[in-house]
Design a protein around this motif. Structure first.
Motif, PDB file in Angstrom:
ATOM      1  N   GLN A   1       0.840  -1.189   0.000  1.00 14.04           N
ATOM      2  CA  GLN A   1       0.000   0.000   0.000  1.00 14.04           C
ATOM      3  C   GLN A   1       0.879   1.244   0.000  1.00 14.04           C
ATOM      4  O   GLN A   1       1.955   1.263   0.590  1.00 14.04           O
ATOM      5  N   VAL A   2       0.403   2.270  -0.697  1.00 15.93           N
ATOM      6  CA  VAL A   2       1.138   3.522  -0.822  1.00 15.93           C
ATOM      7  C   VAL A   2       0.296   4.648  -0.248  1.00 15.93           C
ATOM      8  O   VAL A   2      -0.896   4.750  -0.533  1.00 15.93           O
ATOM      9  N   GLN A   3       0.911   5.468   0.571  1.00 14.24           N
ATOM     10  CA  GLN A   3       0.233   6.642   1.112  1.00 14.24           C
ATOM     11  C   GLN A   3       0.871   7.896   0.527  1.00 14.24           C
ATOM     12  O   GLN A   3       2.103   8.007   0.477  1.00 14.24           O
ATOM     13  N   LEU A   4       0.021   8.812   0.114  1.00 16.91           N
ATOM     14  CA  LEU A   4       0.478  10.085  -0.453  1.00 16.91           C
ATOM     15  C   LEU A   4      -0.138  11.219   0.355  1.00 16.91           C
ATOM     16  O   LEU A   4      -1.352  11.229   0.577  1.00 16.91           O
ATOM     17  N   SER A  25       4.837   7.300   0.992  1.00 16.94           N
ATOM     18  CA  SER A  25       5.349   6.310   1.943  1.00 16.94           C
ATOM     19  C   SER A  25       4.597   5.001   1.753  1.00 16.94           C
ATOM     20  O   SER A  25       3.565   4.939   1.103  1.00 16.94           O
ATOM     21  N   GLY A  26       5.143   3.966   2.345  1.00 12.96           N
ATOM     22  CA  GLY A  26       4.533   2.643   2.277  1.00 12.96           C
ATOM     23  C   GLY A  26       5.538   1.612   2.722  1.00 12.96           C
ATOM     24  O   GLY A  26       6.748   1.853   2.653  1.00 12.96           O
ATOM     25  N   ARG A  27       5.044   0.491   3.143  1.00 10.99           N
ATOM     26  CA  ARG A  27       5.925  -0.520   3.724  1.00 10.99           C
ATOM     27  C   ARG A  27       7.030  -0.926   2.751  1.00 10.99           C
ATOM     28  O   ARG A  27       8.178  -1.097   3.131  1.00 10.99           O
ATOM     29  N   THR A  28       6.654  -1.056   1.481  1.00 12.73           N
ATOM     30  CA  THR A  28       7.658  -1.472   0.499  1.00 12.73           C
ATOM     31  C   THR A  28       7.846  -0.431  -0.580  1.00 12.73           C
ATOM     32  O   THR A  28       8.407  -0.696  -1.624  1.00 12.73           O
ATOM     33  N   ALA A  99      -0.653  11.811  -7.400  1.00 14.03           N
ATOM     34  CA  ALA A  99      -0.970  10.432  -7.758  1.00 14.03           C
ATOM     35  C   ALA A  99       0.311   9.660  -8.039  1.00 14.03           C
ATOM     36  O   ALA A  99       1.314  10.239  -8.484  1.00 14.03           O
ATOM     37  N   ALA A 100       0.248   8.352  -7.786  1.00 13.00           N
ATOM     38  CA  ALA A 100       1.413   7.499  -8.014  1.00 13.00           C
ATOM     39  C   ALA A 100       0.968   6.176  -8.606  1.00 13.00           C
ATOM     40  O   ALA A 100      -0.137   5.692  -8.341  1.00 13.00           O
ATOM     41  N   ASP A 101       1.835   5.602  -9.424  1.00 14.05           N
ATOM     42  CA  ASP A 101       1.554   4.284  -9.956  1.00 14.05           C
ATOM     43  C   ASP A 101       2.858   3.574 -10.282  1.00 14.05           C
ATOM     44  O   ASP A 101       3.791   4.194 -10.805  1.00 14.05           O
ATOM     45  N   TYR A 117      -2.884   5.090  -6.895  1.00 13.55           N
ATOM     46  CA  TYR A 117      -2.755   5.687  -5.564  1.00 13.55           C
ATOM     47  C   TYR A 117      -2.924   7.194  -5.654  1.00 13.55           C
ATOM     48  O   TYR A 117      -2.347   7.841  -6.535  1.00 13.55           O
ATOM     49  N   TRP A 118      -3.702   7.729  -4.695  1.00 21.69           N
ATOM     50  CA  TRP A 118      -4.020   9.141  -4.687  1.00 21.69           C
ATOM     51  C   TRP A 118      -3.885   9.710  -3.287  1.00 21.69           C
ATOM     52  O   TRP A 118      -4.162   9.024  -2.298  1.00 21.69           O
ATOM     53  N   GLY A 119      -3.490  10.965  -3.220  1.00 22.23           N
ATOM     54  CA  GLY A 119      -3.498  11.676  -1.964  1.00 22.23           C
ATOM     55  C   GLY A 119      -4.875  12.253  -1.688  1.00 22.23           C
ATOM     56  O   GLY A 119      -5.813  12.102  -2.475  1.00 22.23           O
ATOM     57  N   GLN A 120      -4.990  12.934  -0.548  1.00 27.21           N
ATOM     58  CA  GLN A 120      -6.278  13.487  -0.135  1.00 27.21           C
ATOM     59  C   GLN A 120      -6.543  14.853  -0.763  1.00 27.21           C
ATOM     60  O   GLN A 120      -7.661  15.354  -0.685  1.00 27.21           O
TER      61      GLN A 120
END
Length: 128
Positions: A1-4, A25-28, A99-101, A117-120
């Motif tokens: 999972q990715v957090q932005l 950020s994200g675990r991996t 956004a990230a991919d 993945y998207w931020g708020q």
């Protein structure tokens, strides 16, 4: 999972500047593996592409309405992407999203559906 997480939005007069940041950020998560983009959405309108940058940062692409005014950059060591916005106009008022991919090539992505993945979002308001 990715957090932005975006930051740097605010109220600015027309002609002014703002610098948006997007911390990933994200675990991996490793920024080196992700194409990144900035989009915006004004009230009553669809989310639209603003700028994108490839994994390495060597390739960038902009929407026509921001060319020459906005610059996208990234610091992979810090897992952060930036959007420097100059000569802001009232029509730039919107919520700006990062956004990230995951990307396996050398290019960039310009469509909403290409990003997982998207931020708020962060509000940018430009007064006339």
């Amino acid at each position: 999972q990715v957090q932005l997480v975006e930051s740097g939005g605010g109220l600015v007069q027309a002609g002014g500047s703002l610098r948006l940041s997007c911390a990933a950020s994200g675990r991996t998560f490793s920024s080196y593996n992700y194409a990144m983009g900035w989009f915006r959405q004004a009230p009553g309108k669809d989310r639209e592409f603003v700028a994108t940058i490839s994994r390495s940062g060597s390739l960038t692409h902009y929407a026509d309405f921001v060319k020459g005014r906005f610059t996208v950059s990234r610091d992979n060591a810090e897992n952060t992407v930036y959007l420097q916005m100059n000569f802001l106009k009232p029509e730039d008022t919107a919520v700006y999203y990062c956004a990230a991919d995951r990307d396996y090539g050398l290019g960039y992505k310009t469509y909403v559906y290409e990003y997982n993945y998207w931020g708020q979002g962060t509000q940018v308001t430009v007064s006339s």
